[in-house]
Design a protein around this motif. Structure first.
Motif, PDB file in Angstrom:
ATOM      1  N   THR A   1       0.842  -1.197   0.000  1.00 36.12           N
ATOM      2  CA  THR A   1       0.000   0.000   0.000  1.00 36.12           C
ATOM      3  C   THR A   1       0.875   1.245   0.000  1.00 36.12           C
ATOM      4  OG1 THR A   1      -0.077   0.157   2.422  1.00 36.12           O
ATOM      5  CG2 THR A   1      -1.744  -1.230   1.347  1.00 36.12           C
ATOM      6  N   ALA A   2       0.246   2.393  -0.263  1.00 37.14           N
ATOM      7  CA  ALA A   2       0.982   3.659  -0.264  1.00 37.14           C
ATOM      8  C   ALA A   2       1.539   3.956   1.120  1.00 37.14           C
ATOM      9  CB  ALA A   2       0.063   4.788  -0.720  1.00 37.14           C
ATOM     10  N   ALA A   3       0.777   3.609   2.174  1.00 44.72           N
ATOM     11  CA  ALA A   3       1.246   3.860   3.539  1.00 44.72           C
ATOM     12  C   ALA A   3       2.479   3.025   3.850  1.00 44.72           C
ATOM     13  CB  ALA A   3       0.130   3.563   4.537  1.00 44.72           C
ATOM     14  N   GLU A   4       2.479   1.769   3.421  1.00 45.43           N
ATOM     15  CA  GLU A   4       3.641   0.910   3.652  1.00 45.43           C
ATOM     16  C   GLU A   4       4.844   1.412   2.865  1.00 45.43           C
ATOM     17  OE1 GLU A   4       1.285  -3.325   4.421  1.00 45.43           O
ATOM     18  OE2 GLU A   4       2.631  -3.106   2.708  1.00 45.43           O
ATOM     19  N   PHE A   5       4.619   1.846   1.638  1.00 46.96           N
ATOM     20  CA  PHE A   5       5.719   2.377   0.832  1.00 46.96           C
ATOM     21  C   PHE A   5       6.324   3.605   1.507  1.00 46.96           C
ATOM     22  CE2 PHE A   5       7.748   5.069  -2.220  1.00 46.96           C
ATOM     23  CZ  PHE A   5       8.354   4.213  -3.131  1.00 46.96           C
ATOM     24  N   ASN A   6       5.471   4.537   1.907  1.00 45.54           N
ATOM     25  CA  ASN A   6       5.945   5.770   2.529  1.00 45.54           C
ATOM     26  C   ASN A   6       6.717   5.475   3.804  1.00 45.54           C
ATOM     27  OD1 ASN A   6       5.768   8.817   2.465  1.00 45.54           O
ATOM     28  ND2 ASN A   6       4.922   8.425   4.490  1.00 45.54           N
TER      29      ASN A   6
END
Length: 241
Positions: free
Chosen positions: A100-105
């Protein structure tokens, strides 16, 4: 029992806190970005300042206007403009698998990676995976950072992978908005990146022209033309033409 004794619970707790802080920061900056758009800010700098100040809280009545402050108002905006999360080392390509975008960030920000290492991480994920991760939108400031990383570390032979990354990012929602808020430096970096890709395609075309007299050699001229056309189309999406 021996296995439990070998677990570093303090390190696990620090990592959990860093992950939670990264998630909170992502949501906070995302809300600030939409707020800035609703306010119709007049420049990229205004937009950036609103996002960087998203962690600040309004003063309360008990706060004294004249009281001396022992710390800066916006400590996150000092230095590089970002507050570094604790450094837990470098992420190997095989370990960097955000869903997810949160995990990437969280993973992208918390570990110290050189520009060259970030370049390899982006290519390892690939355009299709990046498109899925950022299907809703690309996080604030990430698109510009990606473009600079790809431009600065461009390596001959990686043209296909880089093009796939550019294509995957361009298919995300609110992509035009992300492009609109690129800084001048980021725009120039992306322009240089496309120039390198086009130059590589021209070189491939020239090599194909020299082999036209060889009947056993596949003629890749048409493929080169298609590549150049795709790059031109992508340049339009990135507002570079």
């Amino acid at each position: 029992m021996e296995q439990a004794e070998g677990i570093d619970f303090a390190a696990l707790e620090r990592e959990l806190r860093a992950a939670l802080e990264a998630d909170r920061r992502y949501q906070r900056e995302n809300d600030a970005k939409f707020r800035a758009v609703r306010q119709q800010v007049g420049s990229y700098e205004e937009f950036r300042d609103i996002v960087l100040a998203s962690h600040l809280k309004p003063l309360e009545r008990k706060d004294k206007a004249g009281a001396p402050r022992k710390q800066p108002w916006n400590s996150l905006a000092l230095g590089s403009g970002q507050k570094e999360l604790p450094d837990y080392g470098r992420i190997e390509e095989s370990e960097f698998q955000p869903r997810t975008a949160a995990e990437f960030n969280r993973d992208w920000r918390r570990c110290r990676q050189s520009s060259a290492e970030k370049y390899r991480l982006l290519l390892a994920l690939g355009g299709e995976q990046l498109g899925r991760i950022f299907s809703t939108e690309i996080g604030f400031g990430l698109l510009g950072e990606f473009l600079l990383v790809l431009s600065e570390n461009f390596t001959p032979g990686d043209e296909v992978g880089i093009t796939e990354v550019l294509r995957g990012l361009a298919q995300t929602q609110r992509f035009s908005l992300n492009v609109a808020f690129l800084s001048q430096t980021e725009r120039e970096g992306s322009r240089q990146l496309f120039e390198k890709l086009l130059a590589a395609a021209d070189t491939a075309g020239a090599m194909d022209d020299k082999t036209l007299l060889r009947p056993t050699q596949d003629n890749g001229t048409e493929k080169v033309k298609n590549t150049v056309k795709e790059l031109r189309d992508l340049m339009q999406l990135y507002k570079l033409s």
